[in-house]
Design an enzyme around this catalytic site. Structure first.
Site, short mmCIF file in Angstrom:
data_model
loop_
_atom_site.label_atom_id
_atom_site.label_comp_id
_atom_site.label_asym_id
_atom_site.label_seq_id
_atom_site.Cartn_x
_atom_site.Cartn_y
_atom_site.Cartn_z
N SER A 33 -8.47 10.12 -13.54
CA SER A 33 -9.89 10.37 -13.25
C SER A 33 -10.09 10.71 -11.79
CB SER A 33 -10.72 9.14 -13.63
OG SER A 33 -10.61 8.86 -15.01
N HIS A 42 -9.60 8.31 2.82
CA HIS A 42 -10.62 8.17 3.87
C HIS A 42 -11.02 9.47 4.54
CE1 HIS A 42 -9.87 3.85 3.61
NE2 HIS A 42 -8.58 4.09 3.79
N HIS A 49 -0.17 7.05 -22.08
CA HIS A 49 0.19 8.40 -21.71
C HIS A 49 1.71 8.53 -21.65
CE1 HIS A 49 -3.94 9.89 -20.22
NE2 HIS A 49 -4.10 8.83 -21.00
N THR A 93 0.83 -1.19 0.00
CA THR A 93 0.00 0.00 0.00
C THR A 93 0.87 1.25 0.00
OG1 THR A 93 -0.14 0.00 2.42
CG2 THR A 93 -1.85 -1.19 1.21
N ARG A 133 -6.12 5.97 -3.13
CA ARG A 133 -4.68 5.90 -3.00
C ARG A 133 -4.07 5.06 -4.11
NH1 ARG A 133 -4.64 3.51 2.95
NH2 ARG A 133 -6.30 2.37 1.90
#
Length: 386
Positions: free
Chosen positions: A59, A213, A186, A31, A246
């Site tokens: 996005s 969050h 991209h 993470t 994230r």
């Protein structure tokens, strides 16, 4: 159709990116962590931004940008947007309670038509969203003359135009807030990934809270949102109505490797551009995108004219059969998309520029690979048609 001889996009990855992912796996920290933070700092420094906040897509970067306008800047009303863009340029505007106020585009640059903006401003207009389309900068001098006159903020969707410059400054840094995308095709690729770029610390703190969050654990020590007490509860204190967008730690690690390749990525794109314009720049059957400032050439946009006018679909079929990939110019005229009946919009102007792009426009690819042979093949296909 046979093999693809001219693709829309190609990978920018090599052994370095693969090793970066392996290193993350070996660390057992998947993470968002130190690799993401390191890439954010490197990116901000390289492109001249005060701060960069990474997320899981361009996005999502747009979603964070519009949420910042709503929640921190307390804006309401409508936002001026160009009639050609991308779906997730538009959706976050409505998702944050703003109305989409559509203005036509210049069919030569594909960007918002400066001459048509003022007639579309309403008493409730609060901002202008500049979308730098296909690598091409908007006319920010002209935009700011209008924005300053009417007390409007300027924000930037730069997801297709990383590395472009206007007046010597990178795009994504001309508006109050800018967004970037690292999707495949991209300029830099973490495959899924995006970035929000801003200049002031307070905005960065808000964005970091909204990204994860709404909590406060990523806030800077002297932030104005929440002063941590040192309590064990600090990391589980929620200060904004945030999301979970994230990036993975692997995306940050890959981003750092991609940034090391930046010069070679852009050099390859420019060589392809030079060859494309050498082949098609003087032809009367295609109008090529007119640039303002320094384009980073996401792709090669074309408008069928002359002997190809009204024959765009025939041309696309011939290109496809020859193994040459193409696609519409971004969204085409967004006002002609079926989803419009679900959106809150203002559309009172004429949209002749967007209609021309919708009816006659297409683009072919550019990237880090040499596509000159594909460009030559495209030239021969078109010669057989005209």
């Amino acid at each position: 159709m046979g093999d693809i001889i001219y693709p829309l996009a190609s990978s920018t990855w090599g052994s370095q990116e693969t090793q970066a992912i392996k290193d993350v796996i070996e660390s057992d920290m998947y993470t968002m962590g130190g690799k993401v933070k390191g890439f954010e700092q490197e990116y901000a420094e390289h492109f001249g931004h005060g701060h960069a906040v990474m997320c899981n897509s361009g996005s999502s970067a747009n979603l964070l940008m519009l949420s910042l306008l709503k929640l921190k800047y307390k804006l309401t009303g409508d936002i001026i947007v160009p009639a050609v863009g991308w779906s997730t340029s538009y959706f976050p505007v409505n998702q944050n309670g703003f109305k989409l106020n559509f203005v036509d585009v210049d069919p030569q640059t594909y960007n918002i038509d400066i001459a048509k903006i003022e007639q579309s401003i309403t008493p409730n207009t609060c901002a202008i969203m500049a979308i730098n389309l296909l690598g091409n900068p908007c006319d920010f001098d002209a935009l700011y003359k209008i924005a300053d006159k009417h007390n409007l903020l300027v924000i930037e969707d730069n997801c297709e135009s990383m590395g472009a410059k206007y007046n010597g400054r990178y795009t994504g840094g001309h508006g109050l807030i800018g967004t970037q995308s690292f999707f495949f095709s991209h300029h830099m690729q973490t495959m899924e990934g995006g970035m929000v770029t801003i200049d002031n610390q307070e905005d960065a703190d808000w964005l970091r809270s909204l990204r994860a969050h709404g909590w406060c654990r990523d806030l800077s020590p002297n932030n104005t949102l929440f002063q941590k007490t040192g309590s064990w509860k600090d990391n589980f204190t929620f200060v904004t109505p945030g999301y979970t967008v994230r990036p993975l730690e692997m995306s940050g690690a890959v981003g750092s490797e991609q940034l090391k390749k930046w010069n070679s990525i852009m050099s390859a794109r420019m060589k392809n551009k030079d060859h494309f314009f050498a082949k098609f720049g003087d032809e009367k059957y295609l109008k090529l995108q007119k640039t303002l400032g320094e384009s980073s050439w996401f792709s090669f946009g074309c408008i069928c004219t002359g002997a190809l006018q009204g024959r765009r679909d025939e041309l696309v079929t011939a290109l496809t059969e020859a193994g040459i990939q193409s696609r519409p110019l971004a969204s085409g005229n967004w006002l002609r998309q079926p989803v419009m009946n679900m959106l809150d919009t203002i559309a009172t102007g004429d949209y002749t520029g967007a209609d021309l792009i919708e009816d006659e426009g297409f683009f072919v690819g550019n990237g880090m690979e040499d596509v000159t042979k594909g460009i030559d093949a495209m030239y021969e296909v078109i010669k057989n048609l005209v």
